[in-house]
Design a protein around this motif. Sequence first.
Motif, mmCIF file in Angstrom:
data_model
loop_
_atom_site.group_PDB
_atom_site.id
_atom_site.type_symbol
_atom_site.label_atom_id
_atom_site.label_comp_id
_atom_site.label_asym_id
_atom_site.label_seq_id
_atom_site.Cartn_x
_atom_site.Cartn_y
_atom_site.Cartn_z
ATOM 1 N N LEU A 265 -15.923 46.716 25.722
ATOM 2 C CA LEU A 265 -14.629 47.186 26.173
ATOM 3 C C LEU A 265 -14.159 48.463 25.306
ATOM 4 O O LEU A 265 -13.871 49.300 25.856
ATOM 5 C CB LEU A 265 -13.571 46.224 26.025
ATOM 6 C CG LEU A 265 -12.154 46.785 26.576
ATOM 7 C CD1 LEU A 265 -11.954 47.504 27.831
ATOM 8 C CD2 LEU A 265 -11.035 45.561 26.256
ATOM 9 N N SER B 193 -14.440 57.101 27.545
ATOM 10 C CA SER B 193 -13.132 57.863 28.176
ATOM 11 C C SER B 193 -12.657 58.712 27.410
ATOM 12 O O SER B 193 -12.431 60.050 27.884
ATOM 13 C CB SER B 193 -12.240 56.489 28.585
ATOM 14 O OG SER B 193 -11.070 57.354 29.221
ATOM 15 N N ILE C 261 -4.805 43.269 24.817
ATOM 16 C CA ILE C 261 -5.200 44.334 25.797
ATOM 17 C C ILE C 261 -4.676 44.195 27.329
ATOM 18 O O ILE C 261 -4.035 44.995 27.766
ATOM 19 C CB ILE C 261 -6.644 44.402 25.791
ATOM 20 C CG1 ILE C 261 -7.262 45.156 24.580
ATOM 21 C CG2 ILE C 261 -7.091 45.542 26.844
ATOM 22 C CD1 ILE C 261 -8.614 44.942 24.140
ATOM 23 N N TYR D 213 -17.133 44.640 31.266
ATOM 24 C CA TYR D 213 -17.762 45.275 30.119
ATOM 25 C C TYR D 213 -18.640 44.172 29.328
ATOM 26 O O TYR D 213 -19.240 44.619 28.245
ATOM 27 C CB TYR D 213 -16.608 45.727 29.116
ATOM 28 C CG TYR D 213 -15.536 46.490 30.020
ATOM 29 C CD1 TYR D 213 -15.814 47.880 30.022
ATOM 30 C CD2 TYR D 213 -14.300 46.206 30.428
ATOM 31 C CE1 TYR D 213 -14.705 48.549 30.773
ATOM 32 C CE2 TYR D 213 -13.489 46.959 31.068
ATOM 33 C CZ TYR D 213 -13.964 48.321 31.256
ATOM 34 O OH TYR D 213 -12.993 49.234 31.983
ATOM 35 N N SER E 171 -2.499 46.236 29.686
ATOM 36 C CA SER E 171 -3.017 47.068 30.897
ATOM 37 C C SER E 171 -3.051 46.409 32.110
ATOM 38 O O SER E 171 -3.474 46.457 33.234
ATOM 39 C CB SER E 171 -4.575 47.482 30.485
ATOM 40 O OG SER E 171 -5.410 46.163 30.058
ATOM 41 N N ALA F 56 -13.825 52.273 26.201
ATOM 42 C CA ALA F 56 -12.593 53.350 25.953
ATOM 43 C C ALA F 56 -13.014 54.461 25.124
ATOM 44 O O ALA F 56 -12.199 55.440 25.293
ATOM 45 C CB ALA F 56 -11.539 52.343 25.086
ATOM 46 N N ARG G 106 -5.310 60.222 18.492
ATOM 47 C CA ARG G 106 -6.162 58.824 18.985
ATOM 48 C C ARG G 106 -7.542 59.081 18.572
ATOM 49 O O ARG G 106 -8.345 58.140 18.107
ATOM 50 C CB ARG G 106 -6.271 59.073 20.577
ATOM 51 C CG ARG G 106 -4.601 58.748 21.204
ATOM 52 C CD ARG G 106 -4.983 58.867 22.562
ATOM 53 N NE ARG G 106 -5.434 57.485 23.296
ATOM 54 C CZ ARG G 106 -5.480 57.463 24.496
ATOM 55 N NH1 ARG G 106 -5.789 58.663 25.403
ATOM 56 N NH2 ARG G 106 -5.992 56.422 25.107
ATOM 57 N N ALA H 109 -6.735 50.911 26.601
ATOM 58 C CA ALA H 109 -7.334 49.750 25.360
ATOM 59 C C ALA H 109 -7.132 50.389 24.128
ATOM 60 O O ALA H 109 -7.327 49.596 23.118
ATOM 61 C CB ALA H 109 -8.389 49.377 26.037
ATOM 62 N N ILE H 110 -7.638 51.953 23.935
ATOM 63 C CA ILE H 110 -8.091 52.237 22.815
ATOM 64 C C ILE H 110 -6.736 52.271 21.610
ATOM 65 O O ILE H 110 -7.052 52.128 20.629
ATOM 66 C CB ILE H 110 -8.669 53.680 22.933
ATOM 67 C CG1 ILE H 110 -9.379 54.201 21.371
ATOM 68 C CG2 ILE H 110 -7.506 54.517 23.310
ATOM 69 C CD1 ILE H 110 -10.341 53.472 21.043
#
Length: 199
Positions: A39, A46, A18, A33, A22, A43, A84, A1-2
């Motif tokens: 959400l 994570s 998204i 979420y 996914s 992300a 990222r 998602a990120i």
Amino acid sequence: AIDVFIANGYEGTSLDKILKLSGGSRTTVYKTYGSKQGLFLAALESMVEELYSEYAEQYDEKRTWEEELVVFGNIFLKGILSRRAIGAARLIYSESARFPDIGKWYYEQGALLSYSCFAKVLENHIALDFEELKGIARIYIEMLKNNIYLKALCLPGSRKNKSYLFFILMSINTPAGISSLDRASTVFWLGLVISMSLL
């Protein structure tokens, strides 16, 4: 998602985009979420977990504290300077004024958590109060970042293509019986050397 958030921006990211990538359903996303912001924060969490899990996987209790500085510094810089991480940070900075909870999370679970985590590493080697160690960790980490992080945020493509493993080759000969304060001073020195090597 990120990756979807980074590519489209926070406002430009819809649940449909998204879910297209996914899979899943809107019902599942809202149940898990609560909202798009929930959400997004999940992300980010994570990403943070990936950074610290890499360090945990490489942890070796037989390492000297000097070696620990280098290993942590290497993993930390690779993590925060990844495509990222830089993309997510730009997004967080741009949205924090409108969504204070996102900025608060980034400060507490990004900056403050990194200081505490590294302080725990130092705790195994330096006999100082934990709050003092957090102060040392903060200075060390900010020295590591130096202006490299700011340049990566503001000037895409400006970071030189140098190997982060360069400073693993460095060695520090520290006399036996060195005091805790002298060790703390070496933490600062090594942070500066590592960050300057990447300029």
